[in-house]
Design a protein around this motif. Sequence first.
Motif, PDB file in Angstrom:
ATOM      1  N   UNK A   1      -5.545  -2.898  10.062  1.00 34.03           N
ATOM      2  CA  UNK A   1      -4.900  -1.916   9.116  1.00 34.03           C
ATOM      3  C   UNK A   1      -5.572  -0.481   9.172  1.00 34.03           C
ATOM      4  N   UNK A   2      -4.849   0.555   9.419  1.00 33.71           N
ATOM      5  CA  UNK A   2      -5.725   1.852   9.803  1.00 33.71           C
ATOM      6  C   UNK A   2      -5.887   2.495   8.483  1.00 33.71           C
ATOM      7  N   UNK A   3      -6.930   2.243   8.001  1.00 31.53           N
ATOM      8  CA  UNK A   3      -7.084   2.797   6.554  1.00 31.53           C
ATOM      9  C   UNK A   3      -7.297   4.170   6.301  1.00 31.53           C
ATOM     10  N   UNK A   4      -7.810   4.973   7.667  1.00 28.96           N
ATOM     11  CA  UNK A   4      -7.722   6.382   7.686  1.00 28.96           C
ATOM     12  C   UNK A   4      -6.212   6.927   7.619  1.00 28.96           C
ATOM     13  N   UNK A   5      -5.452   6.247   8.240  1.00 33.30           N
ATOM     14  CA  UNK A   5      -4.056   6.886   8.713  1.00 33.30           C
ATOM     15  C   UNK A   5      -3.357   6.384   7.221  1.00 33.30           C
ATOM     16  N   UNK A   6      -3.567   5.268   6.501  1.00 35.81           N
ATOM     17  CA  UNK A   6      -2.997   5.101   5.234  1.00 35.81           C
ATOM     18  C   UNK A   6      -3.563   6.062   4.147  1.00 35.81           C
ATOM     19  N   UNK A   7      -4.794   6.393   4.297  1.00 35.19           N
ATOM     20  CA  UNK A   7      -5.376   7.225   3.310  1.00 35.19           C
ATOM     21  C   UNK A   7      -4.728   8.632   3.491  1.00 35.19           C
ATOM     22  N   UNK A   8      -4.642   9.103   4.688  1.00 36.75           N
ATOM     23  CA  UNK A   8      -3.836  10.454   5.013  1.00 36.75           C
ATOM     24  C   UNK A   8      -2.502  10.446   4.394  1.00 36.75           C
ATOM     25  N   UNK A   9      -1.682   9.276   4.759  1.00 33.84           N
ATOM     26  CA  UNK A   9      -0.119   9.488   4.188  1.00 33.84           C
ATOM     27  C   UNK A   9      -0.273   9.415   2.733  1.00 33.84           C
TER      28      UNK A   9
ATOM     29  N   UNK B   1       1.066  -1.208   0.008  1.00 36.21           N
ATOM     30  CA  UNK B   1       0.017   0.134   0.046  1.00 36.21           C
ATOM     31  C   UNK B   1       0.718   1.294   0.126  1.00 36.21           C
ATOM     32  N   UNK B   2       1.994   1.222   0.765  1.00 34.68           N
ATOM     33  CA  UNK B   2       2.817   2.515   0.910  1.00 34.68           C
ATOM     34  C   UNK B   2       3.745   2.715  -0.356  1.00 34.68           C
ATOM     35  N   UNK B   3       3.984   1.368  -0.891  1.00 38.84           N
ATOM     36  CA  UNK B   3       4.736   1.466  -2.107  1.00 38.84           C
ATOM     37  C   UNK B   3       4.074   2.372  -3.156  1.00 38.84           C
ATOM     38  N   UNK B   4       2.600   2.576  -2.978  1.00 46.26           N
ATOM     39  CA  UNK B   4       1.958   3.062  -4.128  1.00 46.26           C
ATOM     40  C   UNK B   4       2.032   4.530  -4.136  1.00 46.26           C
ATOM     41  N   UNK B   5       2.706   5.048  -3.177  1.00 49.64           N
ATOM     42  CA  UNK B   5       3.039   6.428  -3.475  1.00 49.64           C
ATOM     43  C   UNK B   5       3.850   6.877  -4.448  1.00 49.64           C
ATOM     44  N   UNK B   6       4.606   5.754  -4.906  1.00 47.37           N
ATOM     45  CA  UNK B   6       5.482   5.916  -6.081  1.00 47.37           C
ATOM     46  C   UNK B   6       4.688   6.053  -7.441  1.00 47.37           C
ATOM     47  N   UNK B   7       3.453   5.855  -7.395  1.00 44.21           N
ATOM     48  CA  UNK B   7       2.487   5.979  -8.631  1.00 44.21           C
ATOM     49  C   UNK B   7       2.060   7.233  -8.963  1.00 44.21           C
ATOM     50  N   UNK B   8       2.511   8.029 -10.113  1.00 43.81           N
ATOM     51  CA  UNK B   8       2.119   9.064 -10.389  1.00 43.81           C
ATOM     52  C   UNK B   8       0.547   9.317 -10.456  1.00 43.81           C
ATOM     53  N   UNK B   9       0.085  10.416 -10.014  1.00 44.20           N
ATOM     54  CA  UNK B   9      -1.341  10.789 -10.074  1.00 44.20           C
ATOM     55  C   UNK B   9      -2.396   9.536  -9.645  1.00 44.20           C
ATOM     56  N   UNK B  10      -1.988   8.868  -8.421  1.00 44.36           N
ATOM     57  CA  UNK B  10      -2.646   8.050  -7.780  1.00 44.36           C
ATOM     58  C   UNK B  10      -4.038   8.604  -7.337  1.00 44.36           C
ATOM     59  N   UNK B  11      -5.006   7.942  -7.619  1.00 43.45           N
ATOM     60  CA  UNK B  11      -6.432   8.438  -7.351  1.00 43.45           C
ATOM     61  C   UNK B  11      -6.893   7.634  -6.252  1.00 43.45           C
ATOM     62  N   UNK B  12      -6.708   6.290  -6.081  1.00 42.85           N
ATOM     63  CA  UNK B  12      -7.216   5.455  -5.301  1.00 42.85           C
ATOM     64  C   UNK B  12      -6.375   4.060  -5.093  1.00 42.85           C
ATOM     65  N   UNK B  13      -6.605   3.387  -3.845  1.00 39.40           N
ATOM     66  CA  UNK B  13      -5.998   2.290  -3.578  1.00 39.40           C
ATOM     67  C   UNK B  13      -7.054   1.396  -3.058  1.00 39.40           C
ATOM     68  N   UNK B  14      -7.374   0.140  -3.508  1.00 44.01           N
ATOM     69  CA  UNK B  14      -8.382  -0.826  -3.359  1.00 44.01           C
ATOM     70  C   UNK B  14      -7.654  -2.089  -2.935  1.00 44.01           C
TER      71      UNK B  14
END
Length: 176
Positions: free
Chosen positions: A70-78, A44-57
């Motif tokens: 899994x703290x989805x709210x915290x991951x969403x904020x990050x 999930x955190x590796x997805x920060x590398x994806x340009x113009x990321x809109x959502x993680x499912x």
Amino acid sequence: MDAGATAVIMVGGPTKGTRFRPLSMNRAKPIFPIAGLPMTAHPILACKKIPNLMQVLLIGFYKEKEMRSLDFASLSRELQVPVTYLEEDGAHGSAGGLYHFKEKILTGNPAYVFVLNCDVCSEFPLEELLGCHRAHPSAIITVMAKTVPQDKTKEHGVVVADPVGRPPRSGTFRSP
């Protein structure tokens, strides 16, 4: 600027995780602690590398209550994008889960969809993977794989390729 991208993390379900037994008898595999984080947090955190990321499912058939650690709210904020768990109504297999939630995956009309497994340990070279895909404009799909010895293929998903590394022309995959 490219259109956005969606990341999908496949988490499987409680009938799997047999290689983690007996640990997986009391804890869902996606939340096993690895390097101080639940296993699924790493891709999930590796997805920060994806340009113009809109959502993680996250797609799986664990009950939502099993995924709460899994703290989805915290991951969403990050990541500064929504991170959402989608619970399948049964085991449809990997492609079945993708098909079942295709409308949610395609929300916002993403130019790219990244599909990762939750239990892969990697440096997640997602930018390089996207660059490779863009370098081949006629490509419909780009797959990152690694070569393993024949006797280890049962421990991995299998992609059969010709000696140059291209998949079979028919688009089908065969088991060795």
